[in-house]
Design a protein around this motif. Structure first.
Motif, PDB file in Angstrom:
ATOM      1  N   ALA A  36     -10.880 -11.814 -30.624  1.00  0.00           N
ATOM      2  CA  ALA A  36     -11.365 -12.125 -29.280  1.00  0.00           C
ATOM      3  C   ALA A  36     -11.537 -10.860 -28.441  1.00  0.00           C
ATOM      4  CB  ALA A  36     -10.398 -13.084 -28.581  1.00  0.00           C
ATOM      5  N   LEU A  37     -10.627  -9.896 -28.584  1.00  0.00           N
ATOM      6  CA  LEU A  37     -10.650  -8.685 -27.756  1.00  0.00           C
ATOM      7  C   LEU A  37     -11.618  -7.617 -28.248  1.00  0.00           C
ATOM      8  CD1 LEU A  37      -6.813  -8.196 -27.204  1.00  0.00           C
ATOM      9  CD2 LEU A  37      -8.481  -8.896 -25.479  1.00  0.00           C
ATOM     10  N   ARG A  38     -11.713  -7.460 -29.569  1.00  0.00           N
ATOM     11  CA  ARG A  38     -12.479  -6.373 -30.187  1.00  0.00           C
ATOM     12  C   ARG A  38     -12.144  -5.028 -29.522  1.00  0.00           C
ATOM     13  NH1 ARG A  38     -15.789  -6.684 -33.786  1.00  0.00           N
ATOM     14  NH2 ARG A  38     -17.275  -5.163 -33.012  1.00  0.00           N
ATOM     15  N   PRO A  39     -10.852  -4.662 -29.534  1.00  0.00           N
ATOM     16  CA  PRO A  39     -10.415  -3.475 -28.793  1.00  0.00           C
ATOM     17  C   PRO A  39     -10.757  -2.163 -29.510  1.00  0.00           C
ATOM     18  CG  PRO A  39      -8.567  -4.416 -29.956  1.00  0.00           C
ATOM     19  CD  PRO A  39      -9.737  -5.340 -30.181  1.00  0.00           C
ATOM     20  N   PRO A  40     -11.248  -1.176 -28.762  1.00  0.00           N
ATOM     21  CA  PRO A  40     -11.483   0.142 -29.362  1.00  0.00           C
ATOM     22  C   PRO A  40     -10.204   0.983 -29.386  1.00  0.00           C
ATOM     23  CG  PRO A  40     -12.266   0.134 -27.103  1.00  0.00           C
ATOM     24  CD  PRO A  40     -11.778  -1.261 -27.405  1.00  0.00           C
ATOM     25  N   VAL A  41     -10.105   1.843 -30.380  1.00  0.00           N
ATOM     26  CA  VAL A  41      -8.997   2.798 -30.465  1.00  0.00           C
ATOM     27  C   VAL A  41      -9.181   3.817 -29.350  1.00  0.00           C
ATOM     28  CG1 VAL A  41      -7.970   4.625 -31.884  1.00  0.00           C
ATOM     29  CG2 VAL A  41      -8.695   2.479 -32.941  1.00  0.00           C
ATOM     30  N   THR A  42      -8.118   4.055 -28.589  1.00  0.00           N
ATOM     31  CA  THR A  42      -8.190   4.985 -27.469  1.00  0.00           C
ATOM     32  C   THR A  42      -7.517   6.327 -27.756  1.00  0.00           C
ATOM     33  OG1 THR A  42      -6.222   3.962 -26.500  1.00  0.00           O
ATOM     34  CG2 THR A  42      -8.372   3.160 -25.737  1.00  0.00           C
ATOM     35  N   ALA A  43      -6.616   6.371 -28.728  1.00  0.00           N
ATOM     36  CA  ALA A  43      -5.930   7.626 -29.049  1.00  0.00           C
ATOM     37  C   ALA A  43      -5.363   7.563 -30.459  1.00  0.00           C
ATOM     38  CB  ALA A  43      -4.802   7.899 -28.051  1.00  0.00           C
ATOM     39  N   VAL A  44      -5.368   8.723 -31.107  1.00  0.00           N
ATOM     40  CA  VAL A  44      -4.767   8.876 -32.434  1.00  0.00           C
ATOM     41  C   VAL A  44      -3.971  10.173 -32.412  1.00  0.00           C
ATOM     42  CG1 VAL A  44      -5.185   9.166 -34.904  1.00  0.00           C
ATOM     43  CG2 VAL A  44      -6.701   7.703 -33.552  1.00  0.00           C
ATOM     44  N   THR A  45      -2.728  10.098 -32.858  1.00  0.00           N
ATOM     45  CA  THR A  45      -1.869  11.274 -32.907  1.00  0.00           C
ATOM     46  C   THR A  45      -1.207  11.346 -34.273  1.00  0.00           C
ATOM     47  OG1 THR A  45      -1.354  10.981 -30.570  1.00  0.00           O
ATOM     48  CG2 THR A  45       0.067  12.456 -31.806  1.00  0.00           C
ATOM     49  N   VAL A  46      -1.254  12.532 -34.867  1.00  0.00           N
ATOM     50  CA  VAL A  46      -0.466  12.801 -36.064  1.00  0.00           C
ATOM     51  C   VAL A  46       0.562  13.829 -35.655  1.00  0.00           C
ATOM     52  CG1 VAL A  46      -0.455  13.590 -38.446  1.00  0.00           C
ATOM     53  CG2 VAL A  46      -2.410  12.295 -37.584  1.00  0.00           C
ATOM     54  N   GLY A  47       1.835  13.439 -35.708  1.00  0.00           N
ATOM     55  CA  GLY A  47       2.911  14.288 -35.219  1.00  0.00           C
ATOM     56  C   GLY A  47       3.689  14.941 -36.333  1.00  0.00           C
ATOM     57  N   PRO A  48       4.870  15.447 -35.981  1.00  0.00           N
ATOM     58  CA  PRO A  48       5.724  16.124 -36.956  1.00  0.00           C
ATOM     59  C   PRO A  48       6.037  15.221 -38.147  1.00  0.00           C
ATOM     60  CG  PRO A  48       6.588  16.395 -34.728  1.00  0.00           C
ATOM     61  CD  PRO A  48       5.471  15.401 -34.650  1.00  0.00           C
ATOM     62  N   ALA A  49       6.053  15.839 -39.319  1.00  0.00           N
ATOM     63  CA  ALA A  49       6.406  15.157 -40.565  1.00  0.00           C
ATOM     64  C   ALA A  49       5.521  13.941 -40.834  1.00  0.00           C
ATOM     65  CB  ALA A  49       7.882  14.763 -40.562  1.00  0.00           C
ATOM     66  N   GLY A  50       4.275  13.976 -40.339  1.00  0.00           N
ATOM     67  CA  GLY A  50       3.318  12.930 -40.667  1.00  0.00           C
ATOM     68  C   GLY A  50       3.408  11.666 -39.848  1.00  0.00           C
ATOM     69  N   ALA A  51       4.205  11.665 -38.775  1.00  0.00           N
ATOM     70  CA  ALA A  51       4.267  10.468 -37.921  1.00  0.00           C
ATOM     71  C   ALA A  51       2.859  10.184 -37.393  1.00  0.00           C
ATOM     72  CB  ALA A  51       5.237  10.680 -36.768  1.00  0.00           C
ATOM     73  N   LEU A  52       2.421   8.943 -37.514  1.00  0.00           N
ATOM     74  CA  LEU A  52       1.072   8.537 -37.104  1.00  0.00           C
ATOM     75  C   LEU A  52       1.181   7.519 -35.984  1.00  0.00           C
ATOM     76  CD1 LEU A  52      -2.046   8.378 -37.614  1.00  0.00           C
ATOM     77  CD2 LEU A  52      -1.535   6.489 -39.193  1.00  0.00           C
ATOM     78  N   ALA A  53       0.392   7.708 -34.925  1.00  0.00           N
ATOM     79  CA  ALA A  53       0.312   6.737 -33.838  1.00  0.00           C
ATOM     80  C   ALA A  53      -1.160   6.475 -33.536  1.00  0.00           C
ATOM     81  CB  ALA A  53       1.025   7.251 -32.599  1.00  0.00           C
ATOM     82  N   VAL A  54      -1.531   5.199 -33.494  1.00  0.00           N
ATOM     83  CA  VAL A  54      -2.888   4.778 -33.155  1.00  0.00           C
ATOM     84  C   VAL A  54      -2.750   3.788 -32.005  1.00  0.00           C
ATOM     85  CG1 VAL A  54      -5.009   3.682 -33.982  1.00  0.00           C
ATOM     86  CG2 VAL A  54      -3.618   5.044 -35.572  1.00  0.00           C
ATOM     87  N   THR A  55      -3.448   4.048 -30.905  1.00  0.00           N
ATOM     88  CA  THR A  55      -3.312   3.244 -29.695  1.00  0.00           C
ATOM     89  C   THR A  55      -4.633   2.544 -29.382  1.00  0.00           C
ATOM     90  OG1 THR A  55      -1.743   4.876 -28.856  1.00  0.00           O
ATOM     91  CG2 THR A  55      -2.653   3.342 -27.251  1.00  0.00           C
ATOM     92  N   TRP A  56      -4.521   1.285 -28.943  1.00  0.00           N
ATOM     93  CA  TRP A  56      -5.691   0.551 -28.469  1.00  0.00           C
ATOM     94  C   TRP A  56      -5.261  -0.383 -27.351  1.00  0.00           C
ATOM     95  CZ3 TRP A  56      -3.636  -0.355 -33.375  1.00  0.00           C
ATOM     96  CH2 TRP A  56      -3.160  -1.640 -33.642  1.00  0.00           C
ATOM     97  N   GLU A  57      -6.218  -0.831 -26.565  1.00  0.00           N
ATOM     98  CA  GLU A  57      -5.924  -1.694 -25.412  1.00  0.00           C
ATOM     99  C   GLU A  57      -5.879  -3.152 -25.841  1.00  0.00           C
ATOM    100  OE1 GLU A  57      -4.966  -0.658 -22.492  1.00  0.00           O
ATOM    101  OE2 GLU A  57      -5.247   1.414 -23.105  1.00  0.00           O
ATOM    102  N   PRO A  58      -5.167  -3.994 -25.149  1.00  0.00           N
ATOM    103  CA  PRO A  58      -4.327  -3.717 -23.997  1.00  0.00           C
ATOM    104  C   PRO A  58      -2.891  -3.415 -24.412  1.00  0.00           C
ATOM    105  CG  PRO A  58      -4.606  -6.094 -24.192  1.00  0.00           C
ATOM    106  CD  PRO A  58      -5.356  -5.458 -25.338  1.00  0.00           C
ATOM    107  N   GLY A  59      -2.561  -2.150 -24.447  1.00  0.00           N
ATOM    108  CA  GLY A  59      -1.182  -1.736 -24.667  1.00  0.00           C
ATOM    109  C   GLY A  59      -0.671  -1.816 -26.090  1.00  0.00           C
ATOM    110  N   PHE A  60      -1.549  -1.789 -27.094  1.00  0.00           N
ATOM    111  CA  PHE A  60      -1.115  -1.842 -28.492  1.00  0.00           C
ATOM    112  C   PHE A  60      -0.896  -0.434 -29.030  1.00  0.00           C
ATOM    113  CE2 PHE A  60      -3.275  -5.946 -28.245  1.00  0.00           C
ATOM    114  CZ  PHE A  60      -2.409  -6.767 -28.947  1.00  0.00           C
ATOM    115  N   ARG A  61       0.023  -0.331 -29.982  1.00  0.00           N
ATOM    116  CA  ARG A  61       0.296   0.956 -30.622  1.00  0.00           C
ATOM    117  C   ARG A  61       0.805   0.707 -32.039  1.00  0.00           C
ATOM    118  NH1 ARG A  61       1.463   6.267 -28.859  1.00  0.00           N
ATOM    119  NH2 ARG A  61       3.046   7.325 -30.114  1.00  0.00           N
ATOM    120  N   LEU A  62       0.126   1.294 -33.001  1.00  0.00           N
ATOM    121  CA  LEU A  62       0.575   1.324 -34.388  1.00  0.00           C
ATOM    122  C   LEU A  62       1.350   2.616 -34.572  1.00  0.00           C
ATOM    123  CD1 LEU A  62       0.524   0.685 -37.499  1.00  0.00           C
ATOM    124  CD2 LEU A  62      -1.681   1.881 -37.541  1.00  0.00           C
ATOM    125  N   GLU A  63       2.551   2.515 -35.127  1.00  0.00           N
ATOM    126  CA  GLU A  63       3.364   3.696 -35.403  1.00  0.00           C
ATOM    127  C   GLU A  63       3.799   3.667 -36.863  1.00  0.00           C
ATOM    128  OE1 GLU A  63       5.408   4.220 -31.005  1.00  0.00           O
ATOM    129  OE2 GLU A  63       6.577   3.239 -32.584  1.00  0.00           O
TER     130      GLU A  63
END
Length: 146
Positions: A90-117
């Protein structure tokens, strides 16, 4: 790991699921290409800071599902992914940010307020996650095995 950000930023989040015990998040790229993130390490999805789906949810059967719930895709993970996917459709949300941090930590953020870690938890050279366009380049952690 800037390639992962270039690949996913602006893509539309399509669905969350699994392939056996691997988490799978599917996206649609700007030209309609199928983009995927495969997760072989601990991961979770948050909404508004609340944990709504995690790797360990695959270990718990849905109520009354029986001992073969994992094989029949009848786990708590599967039920929560199905609910999440209805919202994503229903939302079809676009990804707003992607971060690859220390030791390969991955974060993908999309609206409204979602985050894959994703949290790689193996010190060896074992693939923890990968992001790719179907039929295209694969990027992941650690970079060598992907």
């Amino acid at each position: 790991m800037d390639e992962v950000g270039r690949l996913l930023e602006g893509a539309v989040v399509g669905s969350v699921g699994r392939a056996v015990d691997r988490g799978v998040v599917e996206f649609a790229g700007p030209e309609g290409q199928v983009l995927m993130v495969h997760l072989q390490c601990p991961f979770r999805i948050l909404q508004g800071g609340k944990l709504i789906l995690g790797l360990q949810d695959m270990t718990y059967p849905q109520k009354g599902a029986g001992p073969d719930a994992f094989d029949r895709f009848a786990t708590v993970y599967d039920a929560r992914a199905e609910t999440l996917n209805r919202g994503l459709a229903a939302l079809r949300p676009p990804v707003t940010a992607v971060t690859v941090g220390p030791a390969g930590a991955l974060a993908v953020t999309w609206e409204p307020g979602f985050r894959l870690e994703a949290f790689p938890d193996c010190s060896g050279r074992v693939e923890a996650w990968r992001a790719f366009a179907r039929g295209g380049e694969h990027y992941g952690f650690p970079p060598g095995p992907v």
